[in-house]
Write an enzyme that holds these catalytic residues in place. Sequence first.
Site, mmCIF file in Angstrom:
data_model
loop_
_atom_site.group_PDB
_atom_site.id
_atom_site.type_symbol
_atom_site.label_atom_id
_atom_site.label_comp_id
_atom_site.label_asym_id
_atom_site.label_seq_id
_atom_site.Cartn_x
_atom_site.Cartn_y
_atom_site.Cartn_z
ATOM 1 N N ASN A 105 0.819 -1.211 0.000
ATOM 2 C CA ASN A 105 0.000 0.000 0.000
ATOM 3 C C ASN A 105 0.863 1.276 0.000
ATOM 4 O O ASN A 105 2.026 1.219 -0.374
ATOM 5 C CB ASN A 105 -1.049 -0.017 1.118
ATOM 6 C CG ASN A 105 -2.335 0.685 0.663
ATOM 7 O OD1 ASN A 105 -2.359 1.902 0.561
ATOM 8 N ND2 ASN A 105 -3.346 -0.078 0.349
ATOM 9 N N ARG A 106 0.268 2.394 0.408
ATOM 10 C CA ARG A 106 0.898 3.680 0.083
ATOM 11 C C ARG A 106 1.755 4.270 1.199
ATOM 12 O O ARG A 106 1.483 4.071 2.386
ATOM 13 C CB ARG A 106 -0.201 4.700 -0.270
ATOM 14 C CG ARG A 106 -0.870 4.367 -1.586
ATOM 15 C CD ARG A 106 -2.031 5.289 -1.906
ATOM 16 N NE ARG A 106 -2.530 4.993 -3.252
ATOM 17 C CZ ARG A 106 -3.351 3.972 -3.528
ATOM 18 N NH1 ARG A 106 -3.766 3.166 -2.575
ATOM 19 N NH2 ARG A 106 -3.730 3.745 -4.775
ATOM 20 N N HIS A 131 2.914 0.086 -3.046
ATOM 21 C CA HIS A 131 3.326 -1.313 -3.117
ATOM 22 C C HIS A 131 4.837 -1.501 -3.320
ATOM 23 O O HIS A 131 5.283 -2.285 -4.168
ATOM 24 C CB HIS A 131 2.549 -2.038 -4.221
ATOM 25 C CG HIS A 131 1.068 -2.144 -3.943
ATOM 26 N ND1 HIS A 131 0.549 -2.225 -2.680
ATOM 27 C CD2 HIS A 131 -0.004 -2.191 -4.789
ATOM 28 C CE1 HIS A 131 -0.780 -2.320 -2.753
ATOM 29 N NE2 HIS A 131 -1.147 -2.292 -4.003
ATOM 30 N N HIS A 200 -1.763 -9.953 -3.105
ATOM 31 C CA HIS A 200 -2.691 -9.084 -3.825
ATOM 32 C C HIS A 200 -3.583 -9.867 -4.792
ATOM 33 O O HIS A 200 -3.856 -9.393 -5.901
ATOM 34 C CB HIS A 200 -1.873 -8.018 -4.561
ATOM 35 C CG HIS A 200 -2.593 -6.741 -4.816
ATOM 36 N ND1 HIS A 200 -3.668 -6.651 -5.680
ATOM 37 C CD2 HIS A 200 -2.407 -5.496 -4.325
ATOM 38 C CE1 HIS A 200 -4.079 -5.398 -5.724
ATOM 39 N NE2 HIS A 200 -3.330 -4.679 -4.903
ATOM 40 N N SER A 201 -4.043 -11.046 -4.395
ATOM 41 C CA SER A 201 -4.936 -11.807 -5.280
ATOM 42 C C SER A 201 -6.258 -11.074 -5.460
ATOM 43 O O SER A 201 -6.794 -10.499 -4.524
ATOM 44 C CB SER A 201 -5.214 -13.193 -4.682
ATOM 45 O OG SER A 201 -4.057 -13.994 -4.797
ATOM 46 N N TYR A 202 -6.751 -11.102 -6.697
ATOM 47 C CA TYR A 202 -8.084 -10.565 -7.009
ATOM 48 C C TYR A 202 -9.015 -11.773 -7.075
ATOM 49 O O TYR A 202 -8.902 -12.588 -7.986
ATOM 50 C CB TYR A 202 -8.096 -9.903 -8.384
ATOM 51 C CG TYR A 202 -7.422 -8.561 -8.518
ATOM 52 C CD1 TYR A 202 -6.042 -8.413 -8.359
ATOM 53 C CD2 TYR A 202 -8.168 -7.433 -8.888
ATOM 54 C CE1 TYR A 202 -5.442 -7.178 -8.539
ATOM 55 C CE2 TYR A 202 -7.557 -6.203 -9.073
ATOM 56 C CZ TYR A 202 -6.199 -6.078 -8.897
ATOM 57 O OH TYR A 202 -5.598 -4.865 -9.091
ATOM 58 N N ASP A 272 -11.830 1.000 -1.500
ATOM 59 C CA ASP A 272 -10.373 0.887 -1.631
ATOM 60 C C ASP A 272 -9.785 1.430 -0.325
ATOM 61 O O ASP A 272 -9.123 2.454 -0.306
ATOM 62 C CB ASP A 272 -9.879 1.685 -2.848
ATOM 63 C CG ASP A 272 -8.421 1.393 -3.178
ATOM 64 O OD1 ASP A 272 -7.782 0.642 -2.413
ATOM 65 O OD2 ASP A 272 -7.923 1.918 -4.190
ATOM 66 N N GLN A 309 -7.093 -4.413 3.626
ATOM 67 C CA GLN A 309 -7.450 -3.526 2.523
ATOM 68 C C GLN A 309 -8.463 -4.258 1.667
ATOM 69 O O GLN A 309 -8.180 -5.319 1.111
ATOM 70 C CB GLN A 309 -6.205 -3.189 1.671
ATOM 71 C CG GLN A 309 -6.462 -2.165 0.577
ATOM 72 C CD GLN A 309 -6.385 -0.719 1.074
ATOM 73 O OE1 GLN A 309 -5.948 -0.474 2.210
ATOM 74 N NE2 GLN A 309 -6.783 0.225 0.258
ATOM 75 N N GLU A 337 -6.565 -7.701 1.173
ATOM 76 C CA GLU A 337 -5.130 -7.654 1.460
ATOM 77 C C GLU A 337 -4.916 -7.466 2.960
ATOM 78 O O GLU A 337 -5.186 -6.401 3.494
ATOM 79 C CB GLU A 337 -4.491 -6.488 0.701
ATOM 80 C CG GLU A 337 -4.676 -6.559 -0.798
ATOM 81 C CD GLU A 337 -4.593 -5.176 -1.443
ATOM 82 O OE1 GLU A 337 -3.547 -4.525 -1.325
ATOM 83 O OE2 GLU A 337 -5.577 -4.746 -2.055
HETATM 84 C C1 BGC Z 1 -4.720 -0.343 -3.741
HETATM 85 C C2 BGC Z 1 -5.377 0.316 -4.933
HETATM 86 C C3 BGC Z 1 -4.508 0.077 -6.120
HETATM 87 C C4 BGC Z 1 -4.335 -1.401 -6.316
HETATM 88 C C5 BGC Z 1 -3.381 -1.663 -7.438
HETATM 89 C C6 BGC Z 1 -4.613 -1.780 -4.008
HETATM 90 O O1 BGC Z 1 -3.971 -2.413 -2.944
HETATM 91 O O2 BGC Z 1 -5.426 -0.086 -2.564
HETATM 92 O O3 BGC Z 1 -5.560 1.687 -4.727
HETATM 93 O O4 BGC Z 1 -5.014 0.661 -7.277
HETATM 94 O O5 BGC Z 1 -3.832 -1.989 -5.157
HETATM 95 O O6 BGC Z 1 -3.745 -2.746 -8.139
#
Ligand code: BGC
Length: 379
Positions: A105-106, A131, A200-202, A272, A309, A337
Amino acid sequence: MFLIKAGFELGLLCVLLVITTVAEAKTKITKKSFGLLDDGTPVEIYTLANGKIEAAIATYGGIVVSLRAPDRNGNMDDVVLGYDSLNQYVSNNPYFGALVGRYANRIAHGSFVLEGKTYSVPKNDGDNSLHGGARGFDKAVWKAKPIKDGIELSYVSRDGEQGYPGTLTATARYTLNDNELRIEYSATADKPTVVNLTNHSYFNLAGQGRGTILQHQLKITASRFTPVDSTLIPTGELRSVEGTAFDFRAPTPIGQRIDANEDQLHKGKGYDHNWVLDKVPGRLSEAAELYDPGTGRVLHVLTTEPGLQFYTGNFLDGTIIGKQGRRYAWRSGLCLETQHFPDSPNHPNFPSTELKAGKRYHSVTAFKFSVRSDPGGKQ
Ligand code: BGC
């Protein structure tokens, strides 16, 4: 007497045999090539299968390239978004399946202070670092070795890599335990640094590329979340979810409130955000439960981490063609996440992400699958 003794010994032998079988690994591990990077580095895929679920992990980015679980009729499908080829992961990956680090994350303005020294990390998301920077752990080739019921990946991130201090030796163990994929992260450093690792699995429990996730029902074990500014950096507040679209304490269809007229939803273009889990920190306990009424698949996420997240794939815009030629529409996958809170190094009131030299970072997350037989029922 002899017969009794022989019978006893036979019985003992049988018991021993059963114990040996139980203690033996139940997961079959196979390895295949996933191709070469441009510089010639080979990348492998390890597939873990135990007859209940199956996970395939690439040594590039520790990416979970597929995760197969049964629906309520026993039909297996792949429930994570991704690509069929290594080249696609290298050229355009919105972190599908990736192992994210050194800081998931940020980090605001790509800057933080640690022990009185200011560090700069790459700004790869507007004015913020996302990330782990431009070349985070998701783009590293990890060393793999088979372990009981899975694999251990390891990566040594050099002192100063992407601006982070200290040589960091990280490992991620992916194992199958019955119907769960477990990821256990560890790291040590030779200088004070910050660490926040996640996967970061979708997910799409209907199957990857099969529509949006808006009909999934989600429960998050959290009474508070961390609201963000317009660049998705937490303001520092821990806000109650009560009376907001962020209240997932009871299972709720994701689409029910995602477009509600709430400032925080506008900022995230949907969900998000980081939820502050109601839990004893450090203990492996439930963070979220996701249910797809269409297929009956249920995913429980357990973690030792303090935050989660929840991201609804708001930046997927329908241009990506994923596995099996399936197009990934807006909100066709969601991420859960497990993590420390975003931008923690700049928020002394958040649980600390500092790793002191010689100390061990350790974190466990489990993705556990089951099914519910009745679409309206409880189990
Ligand atoms: C973040 C999103 C970001 C994404 C990237 C997430 O963990 O919170 O803001 O766009 O990751 O794929």
